[in-house]
Design a protein around this motif. Structure first.
Motif, mmCIF file in Angstrom:
data_model
loop_
_atom_site.group_PDB
_atom_site.id
_atom_site.type_symbol
_atom_site.label_atom_id
_atom_site.label_comp_id
_atom_site.label_asym_id
_atom_site.label_seq_id
_atom_site.Cartn_x
_atom_site.Cartn_y
_atom_site.Cartn_z
ATOM 1 N N ILE A 106 -78.732 3.912 2.434
ATOM 2 C CA ILE A 106 -77.732 3.316 3.329
ATOM 3 C C ILE A 106 -77.309 4.316 4.405
ATOM 4 O O ILE A 106 -77.220 3.970 5.597
ATOM 5 C CB ILE A 106 -76.513 2.825 2.523
ATOM 6 C CG1 ILE A 106 -76.917 1.647 1.626
ATOM 7 C CG2 ILE A 106 -75.372 2.419 3.464
ATOM 8 C CD1 ILE A 106 -75.809 1.178 0.702
ATOM 9 N N LEU A 107 -77.043 5.547 4.010
ATOM 10 C CA LEU A 107 -76.654 6.584 4.976
ATOM 11 C C LEU A 107 -77.775 6.856 5.975
ATOM 12 O O LEU A 107 -77.529 7.037 7.173
ATOM 13 C CB LEU A 107 -76.278 7.872 4.237
ATOM 14 C CG LEU A 107 -75.010 7.831 3.378
ATOM 15 C CD1 LEU A 107 -74.837 9.152 2.630
ATOM 16 C CD2 LEU A 107 -73.790 7.543 4.242
ATOM 17 N N PHE B 101 -76.952 6.154 9.988
ATOM 18 C CA PHE B 101 -76.666 7.288 10.858
ATOM 19 C C PHE B 101 -77.895 7.972 11.437
ATOM 20 O O PHE B 101 -77.775 9.048 12.010
ATOM 21 C CB PHE B 101 -75.833 8.330 10.089
ATOM 22 C CG PHE B 101 -74.502 7.806 9.629
ATOM 23 C CD1 PHE B 101 -73.441 7.692 10.517
ATOM 24 C CD2 PHE B 101 -74.312 7.418 8.312
ATOM 25 C CE1 PHE B 101 -72.214 7.215 10.104
ATOM 26 C CE2 PHE B 101 -73.078 6.938 7.884
ATOM 27 C CZ PHE B 101 -72.027 6.834 8.780
ATOM 28 N N THR B 102 -79.051 7.387 11.320
ATOM 29 C CA THR B 102 -80.251 7.988 11.909
ATOM 30 C C THR B 102 -81.006 6.927 12.699
ATOM 31 O O THR B 102 -80.838 5.722 12.486
ATOM 32 C CB THR B 102 -81.173 8.555 10.813
ATOM 33 O OG1 THR B 102 -81.680 7.475 10.010
ATOM 34 C CG2 THR B 102 -80.438 9.547 9.935
ATOM 35 N N THR C 281 -80.566 1.178 19.842
ATOM 36 C CA THR C 281 -79.359 1.635 20.545
ATOM 37 C C THR C 281 -79.628 1.766 22.038
ATOM 38 O O THR C 281 -78.785 1.428 22.873
ATOM 39 C CB THR C 281 -78.909 2.996 19.981
ATOM 40 O OG1 THR C 281 -78.685 2.869 18.583
ATOM 41 C CG2 THR C 281 -77.631 3.461 20.657
ATOM 42 N N LYS C 282 -80.792 2.231 22.397
ATOM 43 C CA LYS C 282 -81.158 2.362 23.807
ATOM 44 C C LYS C 282 -81.190 1.005 24.495
ATOM 45 O O LYS C 282 -80.706 0.840 25.618
ATOM 46 C CB LYS C 282 -82.517 3.040 23.919
ATOM 47 C CG LYS C 282 -82.961 3.292 25.349
ATOM 48 C CD LYS C 282 -84.307 4.006 25.378
ATOM 49 C CE LYS C 282 -84.758 4.246 26.809
ATOM 50 N NZ LYS C 282 -86.080 4.935 26.853
#
Length: 289
Positions: free
Chosen positions: A58-59, A63-64, A76-77
């Motif tokens: 999950i992490l 976060f990556t 995200t871009k």
């Protein structure tokens, strides 16, 4: 009841029963590593391992950038680009709407289309008030030469005007005889001023040239946009001294008297004033004598 108790004891015994896990050398059967295990230890250890693995996954996803490779997650871009494009689109729509209104206004001026929007004469005077102390009356060489050339033709020279009255009227584009007055009923939204050919035509106020071209009906036409929605139009010129995009000052020469275009009967200036898409009578603001 006794059977249930015995069964629970048996289950507990199985869970806590010790087992030995041994790793041997296949060739020599030498014991290398050994572990003491029970079923309960294996269950607890396996459960903790699974929980830690799930948490780590999950992490890792949250976060990556690896989450972008998982189906269903957007980049995200791409999100950032989509947001930027949204802002740009809104800006372009705003600019496009403003440009369309601006072009509609210019189109009305060229065609003579009229909207029933009343114009306040006093407010127009107020907008073009000039502080005499801010007017630079020092002539440059070109202005001095021009003044000497037209001194006998136009008594309303910029440097000979009474600066105390500059806020009462717009600058006259040319001096001469009025051959046809403003007549809204006949759709003549202009004042025709007869003057000798090649007489300088001047800007009535500070502004920007938004049109400077030849038209078949009205010959050489130049249009200036002034502040607060005021537009001045000069038609049937013999030549044009300014190009589209030029900034001009009040009294600066922008054209010369001519007799160009189909709708003309002699050398004169066809002068119009428009305010927010509505024509106004130039005689109310300018003294052409």
């Amino acid at each position: 009841m006794a059977k249930k108790v015995e069964k629970r004891k048996e289950i507990k015994k199985k869970l806590l029963h010790k087992y030995r896990l041994v790793i041997l050398n296949e060739s020599t059967f030498e014991e290398k590593i050994s572990f003491k295990l029970s079923r309960l230890n294996v269950f607890v250890t396996g459960s903790l391992f699974i929980i830690v693995l799930i948490g780590f996954t999950i992490l890792l996803i949250a976060f990556t950038p690896l989450r972008e490779y998982i189906p269903g997650y957007s980049s995200t871009k791409l999100k950032r680009q989509a947001t930027e494009l949204t802002y740009k689109t809104d800006s372009l729509v705003t600019v496009l709407n403003y440009t369309n209104k601006y072009l509609d206004n210019i189109r009305k001026v060229l065609r003579g289309d009229v909207e029933n929007n009343p114009v306040n004469r006093d407010s127009l005077f107020e907008q073009f008030k000039v502080d005499p102390s801010s007017v630079d009356l020092t002539p440059i060489k070109q202005d001095s030469m021009l003044r000497a050339q037209v001194a006998l033709e136009d008594k309303y020279n910029l440097f000979e005007r009474d600066v105390h009255n500059i806020h009462l009227q717009l600058f006259p584009p040319v001096g001469g005889v009025i051959s046809q007055n403003y007549d809204a009923e006949k759709k003549h939204y202009a004042v025709d001023v007869v003057a000798p050919r090649d007489t300088p035509v001047k800007a009535v106020a500070d502004g920007t040239v938004i049109f400077s071209e030849w038209t078949a009906e009205t010959g050489y036409v130049i249009i200036l946009e002034h502040k607060n929605g005021l537009i001045s139009v000069y038609k049937h010129n013999g030549s044009l001294n300014k190009e589209q995009g030029d900034f001009v000052r009040a009294g600066e020469v922008i054209a010369s008297i001519g007799n160009t275009g189909e709708f003309t009967t002699g050398p004169h200036l066809h002068f119009e004033l428009w305010r927010n898409g509505t024509p106004v009578n130039p005689m109310d603001y300018i003294d052409f004598k």
